[in-house]
Design an enzyme around this catalytic site. Structure first.
Site, short mmCIF file in Angstrom:
data_model
loop_
_atom_site.label_atom_id
_atom_site.label_comp_id
_atom_site.label_asym_id
_atom_site.label_seq_id
_atom_site.Cartn_x
_atom_site.Cartn_y
_atom_site.Cartn_z
N CYS A 170 -42.46 -24.97 59.59
CA CYS A 170 -42.55 -26.40 59.32
C CYS A 170 -42.32 -27.20 60.59
O CYS A 170 -41.91 -26.67 61.62
CB CYS A 170 -41.51 -26.80 58.27
SG CYS A 170 -41.73 -25.96 56.68
N GLY A 171 -42.60 -28.47 60.52
CA GLY A 171 -42.32 -29.38 61.62
C GLY A 171 -41.32 -30.42 61.18
O GLY A 171 -41.48 -31.04 60.12
#
Length: 580
Positions: free
Chosen positions: A2-3
């Site tokens: 994820c970011g």
């Protein structure tokens, strides 16, 4: 992967908004299945906490939104995976489970954050806002397997920021958050106008709770000694000035200390007879691979980098996992063990990257060492399971394409790292992660375009550091004997800082290898391709990987020939001007 991104606004100025929008664009590529954003105003002030989360849905029946908030106003941004330590059901998201665990135990234990993260086995970076205490916690796992950067304001209109990735701009300094513990920013101590402060002033507001780990412990102690004596430290460690160390409590973990035992005088023959160790390591590796590839959701149609995978040959089942594959012992073992845990009617993508000059783009010019060994060892894998679809993806990269990808993507993704080695490895992994190449029809020999739909990429990094796989290990052994090799391996483990899914850096495997005396892991009295990574080579033989078990180590920058496209006289530790 994820970011995640967080920033603290001191006012409502818009001077830097365009730059921070570029950050959002970068983290969106890391989590294409969902993007969420939410602001939290700090009562009695003009400060605003901005939370941004982008999700790649891998685990759980339902996609977990980020940022994740509970009923008490606590917020979590999570880029990681919980493989052990906290109970996560197969149908649950570890983001939701972790947030619930933090909230449920907060009332009875003020140190719940430290104790919770000390239990987690798996790679992670996180940002957690504890509303009742007005604290922002952040950090990375002990091996730094997920990225997290920090930026301090350049003026009163800039933001204090944390992010998985940041665009490389000369006027914006970002530091990598060191993987030495959990950090805590006390928002109660921040006053209006304090946004623009020296890094030394931030030491009053940010505390480090250190990992109780002999390797990371030594790094932190070195930083502190340098601070007290006004000595210079490496640029990568210069950010020690922005935090103070809390000496009242260390974070416990279950790592086994490194075994420094020297071989007895009686250990004069080089015959390896440790079948029990081979079986144990094979079992641990199999479990590490299983944890990383099971419970994966189906390939997503939202993957931004792989939107052309619908053009793949229709007769090939979609793969959920891929392996950065050279045919070397590290990647071949991962492929053989993945075969145990992936249903036989599913594909496994073997991604093989090669580089060649722009004026020589025929397939023959991409016959680099990794391509040749990859094909040879592929035949061994096919014999293990004749029902398996092994997709050998030939990723052929021209110099022109390499330069464009570096300029557009890679230099931002490896930032703030900037050595020649960072460039080579970063570029190779970027093209592997994109998964776009050619696949050969086994019947008629024709090639078709193929783009891997896999969400998970297994990488074999971490084995060489622990099992004396590099040339420098042999040089140190020749110069300083067993004692020198022990010191070199221990130093290697202390500076491991990596990304993606690395089974060889599973906590159980690291602890097991740490427990073994050095001569059970490697015997550099033997030739190359035999004594280096000796224990792992024996594991490969036990799996039927006889060809791969005898191959000499070739670093990815040489095996893929990316190094030949650049300045041949460069050393890996030099600053890379191409990343400017």
């Amino acid at each position: 992967m994820c970011g995640i991104c967080f920033w603290l606004q001191w006012n409502h100025a818009t001077e830097f908004q365009s730059y921070y929008q570029q950050i959002i664009q970068l983290i969106t590529r890391r989590g294409p299945d969902y993007y969420g954003q939410q602001d939290v105003c700090i009562s009695g002030t003009k400060k605003v906490l901005n939370f941004h989360g982008c999700v790649l849905h891998i685990r759980g029946e339902k996609l977990a939104h980020q940022p994740a908030f509970d009923g008490y106003g606590n917020a979590l941004l999570w880029n990681g995976e919980i493989f052990a330590g906290l109970q996560v059901e197969e149908t649950e998201s570890d983001t939701v489970t972790l947030l619930h665990h933090l909230q449920a135990n907060q009332a009875i234990n003020e140190n719940v954050v430290l104790q919770t993260f000390s239990k987690i086995n798996g790679p992670y970076a996180f940002i957690y806002y504890q509303a009742a205490s007005n604290l922002v916690w952040f950090g990375r796992d002990v091996f730094g397997r997920r990225s997290l950067l920090i930026h301090f304001p350049v003026n009163e209109n800039d933001y204090l920021s944390l992010s998985s990735v940041a665009p490389k701009r000369n006027q914006y300094d970002w530091f990598e958050v060191p993987a030495i513990g959990i950090f805590c920013l006390d928002l109660n101590k921040l006053k209006m106008g304090d946004g623009v402060a020296s890094l030394e002033q931030y030491c009053r507001w940010i505390q480090l709770y250190r990992w109780h780990n002999p390797y990371r412990f030594n790094i932190v102690n070195h930083e502190i000694q340098c601070m007290q004596s006004n000595q210079q430290v490496d640029s990568k460690d210069s950010l020690n000035r922005w935090y103070s160390v809390n000496d009242n409590e260390d974070i416990k973990n279950g790592f086994t200390p490194f075994n420094r035992l020297l071989p007895p005088d009686s250990c004069i023959d080089s015959e390896f007879n440790q079948d029990s160790l081979v079986d144990k390591l094979c079992s641990l590796l199999s479990e590490a691979v299983k944890k990383r590839i099971c419970c994966i959701t189906s390939p997503s149609c939202f993957l931004l980098s792989n939107t052309d995978n619908e053009q793949n040959p229709k007769n090939i089942p979609k793969a959920k996992i891929a392996i950065l594959y050279s045919g070397g012992i590290d990647s071949a073992i991962l492929a053989a063990l993945a075969d145990r845990h992936v249903p036989s009617d599913e594909s496994i993508d073997l991604i093989n990257v090669a580089f060649a000059p722009i004026d020589n783009l025929s397939n023959k010019k991409f016959e680099v060492p990794d391509r040749i060994s990859g094909r040879e060892v592929l035949e061994e894998l096919r014999k293990m399971n004749i029902k398996r679809y092994w997709n050998f993806i030939e990723v052929n990269v021209s110099k022109e394409e390499l330069q464009e990808a570096r300029k557009t993507h890679v230099k931002h993704l490896v930032h703030p790292h900037q050595t020649v080695l960072d460039d080579s490895i970063g570029c190779a992994i970027w093209f592997a992660s994109r998964g776009r190449g050619l696949i050969k029809d086994s019947c008629n020999g024709s090639y078709s375009m193929y783009c891997s739909p896999a969400k998970v990429l297994l990488v074999g990094m971490g084995a060489d550091e622990q099992l004396a796989g590099y040339t420098r290990h042999r040089k140190r052994f020749m110069r300083d004997g067993w004692e020198g090799l022990i010191k070199e391996i221990e130093m290697e483990i202390s500076r491991i800082s990596t990304q993606a899914r690395f089974p060889y850096l599973d906590e159980d495997i690291v602890s097991f290898l740490n427990s073994l005396p050095i001569w059970n892991k490697a015997d550099l009295r033997l030739p190359k391709g035999v004594g280096d990574k000796l224990l792992l080579r024996k594991v490969g033989e036990s799996l039927g990987l006889f060809r791969s078990s005898k191959l000499e180590k070739k670093a990815i920058q040489f095996g893929s020939r990316i190094a030949k496209l650049e300045k041949s006289s460069e050393k890996g530790s030099q600053q890379c001007s191409r990343l400017d």
